[in-house]
Scaffold this active site. Sequence first.
Site, mmCIF file in Angstrom:
data_model
loop_
_atom_site.group_PDB
_atom_site.id
_atom_site.type_symbol
_atom_site.label_atom_id
_atom_site.label_comp_id
_atom_site.label_asym_id
_atom_site.label_seq_id
_atom_site.Cartn_x
_atom_site.Cartn_y
_atom_site.Cartn_z
ATOM 1 N N HIS A 116 0.845 -1.203 0.000
ATOM 2 C CA HIS A 116 0.000 0.000 0.000
ATOM 3 C C HIS A 116 0.878 1.250 0.000
ATOM 4 O O HIS A 116 0.583 2.226 -0.683
ATOM 5 C CB HIS A 116 -0.885 0.054 1.258
ATOM 6 C CG HIS A 116 -1.938 -1.010 1.344
ATOM 7 N ND1 HIS A 116 -2.097 -1.795 2.461
ATOM 8 C CD2 HIS A 116 -2.885 -1.418 0.457
ATOM 9 C CE1 HIS A 116 -3.121 -2.628 2.271
ATOM 10 N NE2 HIS A 116 -3.597 -2.429 1.058
ATOM 11 N N LYS A 119 -15.489 -8.489 3.849
ATOM 12 C CA LYS A 119 -14.415 -8.776 4.795
ATOM 13 C C LYS A 119 -14.810 -8.395 6.213
ATOM 14 O O LYS A 119 -15.536 -7.425 6.421
ATOM 15 C CB LYS A 119 -13.150 -7.989 4.415
ATOM 16 C CG LYS A 119 -12.531 -8.412 3.100
ATOM 17 C CD LYS A 119 -11.282 -7.578 2.837
ATOM 18 C CE LYS A 119 -10.653 -7.896 1.500
ATOM 19 N NZ LYS A 119 -9.624 -6.906 1.134
ATOM 20 N N ARG A 145 -1.748 -6.052 -8.276
ATOM 21 C CA ARG A 145 -0.581 -6.905 -8.068
ATOM 22 C C ARG A 145 -0.431 -7.915 -9.190
ATOM 23 O O ARG A 145 0.644 -8.174 -9.675
ATOM 24 C CB ARG A 145 -0.720 -7.672 -6.744
ATOM 25 C CG ARG A 145 -0.340 -6.870 -5.536
ATOM 26 C CD ARG A 145 -0.825 -7.542 -4.303
ATOM 27 N NE ARG A 145 -2.250 -7.786 -4.401
ATOM 28 C CZ ARG A 145 -3.029 -8.110 -3.386
ATOM 29 N NH1 ARG A 145 -2.503 -8.268 -2.201
ATOM 30 N NH2 ARG A 145 -4.310 -8.303 -3.530
ATOM 31 N N SER A 185 -2.648 -7.648 3.081
ATOM 32 C CA SER A 185 -2.987 -7.537 4.510
ATOM 33 C C SER A 185 -3.257 -8.922 5.083
ATOM 34 O O SER A 185 -2.971 -9.199 6.249
ATOM 35 C CB SER A 185 -4.223 -6.655 4.698
ATOM 36 O OG SER A 185 -3.966 -5.348 4.255
HETATM 37 O O1 PNS Z 1 -8.843 -3.131 0.330
HETATM 38 P P1 PNS Z 1 -10.126 -3.674 -0.236
HETATM 39 O O2 PNS Z 1 -10.860 -4.521 0.777
HETATM 40 O O3 PNS Z 1 -9.916 -4.413 -1.539
HETATM 41 O O4 PNS Z 1 -11.034 -2.396 -0.582
HETATM 42 C C1 PNS Z 1 -12.321 -2.549 -1.137
HETATM 43 C C2 PNS Z 1 -13.118 -1.240 -0.966
HETATM 44 C C3 PNS Z 1 -13.245 -0.878 0.505
HETATM 45 C C4 PNS Z 1 -12.438 -0.119 -1.722
HETATM 46 C C5 PNS Z 1 -14.554 -1.480 -1.586
HETATM 47 O O5 PNS Z 1 -15.190 -2.532 -0.912
HETATM 48 C C6 PNS Z 1 -15.405 -0.219 -1.545
HETATM 49 O O6 PNS Z 1 -15.308 0.618 -2.413
HETATM 50 N N1 PNS Z 1 -16.248 -0.082 -0.484
HETATM 51 C C7 PNS Z 1 -17.091 1.080 -0.314
HETATM 52 C C8 PNS Z 1 -18.558 0.763 -0.611
HETATM 53 C C9 PNS Z 1 -18.844 0.884 -2.098
HETATM 54 O O7 PNS Z 1 -18.699 1.926 -2.698
HETATM 55 N N2 PNS Z 1 -19.282 -0.225 -2.677
HETATM 56 C C10 PNS Z 1 -19.642 -0.277 -4.079
HETATM 57 C C11 PNS Z 1 -18.463 -0.502 -4.969
HETATM 58 S S1 PNS Z 1 -18.953 -1.625 -6.190
#
Ligand code: PNS
Length: 168
Positions: free
Chosen positions: A17, A41, A90, A128
Amino acid sequence: MKVAIYPGSFDPITCGHMDIIERASKLFDKLIVTVMVNQEKKPVFTAHERVALLHKSTSQFKNIEITHFDGLLAEYAREKNAATIIKGLRAVSDFEYEFQMALVNRKLNPDLDTVFLMTSEKYMYLSSRVVKAVGIYGGDLSEFVPLEIVKDVTEKLFTGRMENGRRN
Ligand code: PNS
Protein backbone atom coordinates in the site's frame (compact mmCIF):
# COMPACT_ATOMS: atom_id res chain seq x y z
CA MET A 1 -6.35 21.06 -8.04
CA LYS A 2 -6.19 17.36 -8.98
CA VAL A 3 -7.58 15.27 -6.15
CA ALA A 4 -7.53 11.45 -6.02
CA ILE A 5 -8.90 8.94 -3.52
CA TYR A 6 -7.09 5.75 -2.60
CA PRO A 7 -9.72 3.59 -0.85
CA GLY A 8 -9.21 0.28 0.86
CA SER A 9 -9.71 -1.84 3.94
CA PHE A 10 -6.09 -1.26 5.03
CA ASP A 11 -6.44 -4.04 7.63
CA PRO A 12 -3.58 -3.21 8.18
CA ILE A 13 -1.64 -1.00 5.75
CA THR A 14 1.25 -2.93 4.13
CA CYS A 15 4.48 -1.94 2.36
CA GLY A 16 2.59 -2.66 -0.88
CA HIS A 17 0.00 0.00 0.00
CA MET A 18 2.85 2.38 0.90
CA ASP A 19 4.36 1.84 -2.53
CA ILE A 20 1.05 2.82 -4.19
CA ILE A 21 0.63 5.84 -1.86
CA GLU A 22 4.11 7.06 -2.73
CA ARG A 23 3.51 6.72 -6.48
CA ALA A 24 0.04 8.29 -6.39
CA SER A 25 1.12 11.21 -4.19
CA LYS A 26 3.53 12.24 -6.94
CA LEU A 27 0.82 12.18 -9.61
CA PHE A 28 -1.85 14.24 -7.81
CA ASP A 29 -1.94 17.53 -5.90
CA LYS A 30 -3.83 15.84 -3.10
CA LEU A 31 -4.30 12.16 -2.25
CA ILE A 32 -7.08 11.16 0.14
CA VAL A 33 -6.37 7.74 1.63
CA THR A 34 -9.68 6.43 2.92
CA VAL A 35 -10.42 3.48 5.18
CA MET A 36 -13.69 2.10 3.82
CA VAL A 37 -16.00 -0.82 4.52
CA ASN A 38 -15.65 -3.90 2.34
CA GLN A 39 -18.86 -5.87 2.90
CA GLU A 40 -17.03 -9.09 2.03
CA LYS A 41 -14.41 -8.78 4.79
CA LYS A 42 -14.47 -8.81 8.57
CA PRO A 43 -11.61 -6.57 9.72
CA VAL A 44 -9.27 -7.45 12.59
CA PHE A 45 -8.26 -3.84 13.26
CA THR A 46 -10.96 -1.30 14.14
CA ALA A 47 -11.50 1.61 11.76
CA HIS A 48 -9.96 3.89 14.37
CA GLU A 49 -6.85 1.67 14.61
CA ARG A 50 -6.50 1.47 10.82
CA VAL A 51 -6.69 5.26 10.52
CA ALA A 52 -4.08 5.66 13.30
CA LEU A 53 -1.72 3.18 11.54
CA LEU A 54 -2.12 5.08 8.28
CA HIS A 55 -1.31 8.38 10.02
CA LYS A 56 1.78 6.90 11.62
CA SER A 57 2.99 5.42 8.32
CA THR A 58 2.46 8.45 6.09
CA SER A 59 3.60 11.45 8.13
CA GLN A 60 6.39 12.12 5.60
CA PHE A 61 3.90 12.92 2.80
CA LYS A 62 2.69 16.50 2.79
CA ASN A 63 -0.19 16.17 0.29
CA ILE A 64 -2.04 13.30 1.94
CA GLU A 65 -5.24 13.30 3.95
CA ILE A 66 -6.31 10.20 5.89
CA THR A 67 -10.04 9.65 6.33
CA HIS A 68 -12.62 7.02 7.19
CA PHE A 69 -15.97 6.64 5.42
CA ASP A 70 -18.77 4.10 5.69
CA GLY A 71 -20.78 4.50 2.50
CA LEU A 72 -20.51 4.50 -1.26
CA LEU A 73 -17.12 5.38 -2.68
CA ALA A 74 -18.71 7.07 -5.70
CA GLU A 75 -20.67 9.42 -3.41
CA TYR A 76 -17.67 10.12 -1.22
CA ALA A 77 -15.55 11.03 -4.25
CA ARG A 78 -18.18 13.58 -5.27
CA GLU A 79 -18.26 15.01 -1.74
CA LYS A 80 -14.46 15.34 -1.75
CA ASN A 81 -14.25 16.77 -5.31
CA ALA A 82 -12.08 13.85 -6.37
CA ALA A 83 -12.25 12.84 -10.04
CA THR A 84 -9.96 9.82 -9.69
CA ILE A 85 -9.92 6.60 -7.69
CA ILE A 86 -6.53 4.95 -7.25
CA LYS A 87 -6.28 1.18 -7.10
CA GLY A 88 -3.17 -0.96 -6.83
CA LEU A 89 -2.85 -4.04 -9.02
CA ARG A 90 -0.58 -6.91 -8.07
CA ALA A 91 -1.48 -9.58 -10.56
CA VAL A 92 -3.89 -10.34 -13.37
CA SER A 93 -6.05 -12.13 -10.78
CA ASP A 94 -6.82 -8.74 -9.15
CA PHE A 95 -8.00 -7.31 -12.44
CA GLU A 96 -11.43 -8.85 -13.04
CA TYR A 97 -12.78 -7.79 -9.64
CA GLU A 98 -11.24 -4.32 -9.88
CA PHE A 99 -12.51 -3.83 -13.43
CA GLN A 100 -16.06 -4.57 -12.25
CA MET A 101 -15.70 -2.16 -9.30
CA ALA A 102 -14.40 0.56 -11.61
CA LEU A 103 -17.39 0.19 -13.94
CA VAL A 104 -19.88 0.25 -11.06
CA ASN A 105 -18.25 3.33 -9.59
CA ARG A 106 -18.38 5.11 -12.96
CA LYS A 107 -22.02 4.12 -13.35
CA LEU A 108 -22.78 5.67 -9.96
CA ASN A 109 -20.67 8.75 -10.66
CA PRO A 110 -19.95 9.34 -14.40
CA ASP A 111 -17.32 11.98 -13.57
CA LEU A 112 -15.21 9.40 -11.80
CA ASP A 113 -12.35 7.43 -13.34
CA THR A 114 -10.27 4.67 -11.80
CA VAL A 115 -6.52 4.69 -12.33
CA PHE A 116 -4.67 1.42 -11.72
CA LEU A 117 -1.09 1.58 -10.53
CA MET A 118 1.11 -1.49 -10.80
CA THR A 119 2.71 -2.46 -7.54
CA SER A 120 6.46 -2.83 -7.40
CA GLU A 121 7.34 -6.48 -8.17
CA LYS A 122 8.96 -6.88 -4.76
CA TYR A 123 5.52 -6.54 -3.15
CA MET A 124 3.58 -8.81 -5.50
CA TYR A 125 3.22 -11.50 -2.84
CA LEU A 126 2.15 -9.09 -0.12
CA SER A 127 -1.35 -8.45 1.20
CA SER A 128 -2.99 -7.54 4.51
CA ARG A 129 -4.09 -11.18 4.70
CA VAL A 130 -0.43 -12.32 4.56
CA VAL A 131 0.49 -9.81 7.28
CA LYS A 132 -2.23 -11.20 9.56
CA ALA A 133 -1.32 -14.81 8.80
CA VAL A 134 2.33 -14.21 9.77
CA GLY A 135 1.74 -11.71 12.59
CA ILE A 136 -0.69 -13.85 14.52
CA TYR A 137 2.13 -16.36 15.16
CA GLY A 138 4.59 -13.62 16.11
CA GLY A 139 6.49 -13.76 12.78
CA ASP A 140 8.76 -10.89 11.77
CA LEU A 141 6.69 -8.21 10.00
CA SER A 142 9.51 -5.73 9.38
CA GLU A 143 9.52 -6.33 5.62
CA PHE A 144 5.74 -6.46 5.38
CA VAL A 145 4.49 -3.29 7.06
CA PRO A 146 6.08 0.19 7.49
CA LEU A 147 8.71 0.18 10.24
CA GLU A 148 6.80 2.81 12.22
CA ILE A 149 3.96 0.37 12.85
CA VAL A 150 5.69 -3.04 13.14
CA LYS A 151 5.37 -2.99 16.94
CA ASP A 152 1.72 -1.88 16.96
CA VAL A 153 0.67 -4.46 14.39
CA THR A 154 2.61 -7.28 16.05
CA GLU A 155 1.14 -6.40 19.45
CA LYS A 156 -2.39 -6.37 18.13
CA LEU A 157 -2.06 -9.64 16.24
CA PHE A 158 0.24 -11.74 18.42
CA THR A 159 -0.31 -10.37 21.91
CA GLY A 160 -4.04 -10.07 21.21
CA ARG A 161 -4.15 -13.73 20.28
CA MET A 162 -2.25 -14.78 23.42
CA GLU A 163 -4.50 -12.66 25.62
CA ASN A 164 -7.55 -14.23 24.06
CA GLY A 165 -6.28 -17.56 25.34
CA ARG A 166 -5.96 -19.09 21.89
CA ARG A 167 -2.30 -20.01 22.29
CA ASN A 168 -2.96 -23.73 21.99
O1 PNS B 1 -8.84 -3.13 0.33
P1 PNS B 1 -10.13 -3.67 -0.24
O2 PNS B 1 -10.86 -4.52 0.78
O3 PNS B 1 -9.92 -4.41 -1.54
O4 PNS B 1 -11.03 -2.40 -0.58
C1 PNS B 1 -12.32 -2.55 -1.14
C2 PNS B 1 -13.12 -1.24 -0.97
C3 PNS B 1 -13.24 -0.88 0.50
C4 PNS B 1 -12.44 -0.12 -1.72
C5 PNS B 1 -14.55 -1.48 -1.59
O5 PNS B 1 -15.19 -2.53 -0.91
C6 PNS B 1 -15.41 -0.22 -1.54
O6 PNS B 1 -15.31 0.62 -2.41
N1 PNS B 1 -16.25 -0.08 -0.48
C7 PNS B 1 -17.09 1.08 -0.31
C8 PNS B 1 -18.56 0.76 -0.61
C9 PNS B 1 -18.84 0.88 -2.10
O7 PNS B 1 -18.70 1.93 -2.70
N2 PNS B 1 -19.28 -0.23 -2.68
C10 PNS B 1 -19.64 -0.28 -4.08
C11 PNS B 1 -18.46 -0.50 -4.97
S1 PNS B 1 -18.95 -1.63 -6.19
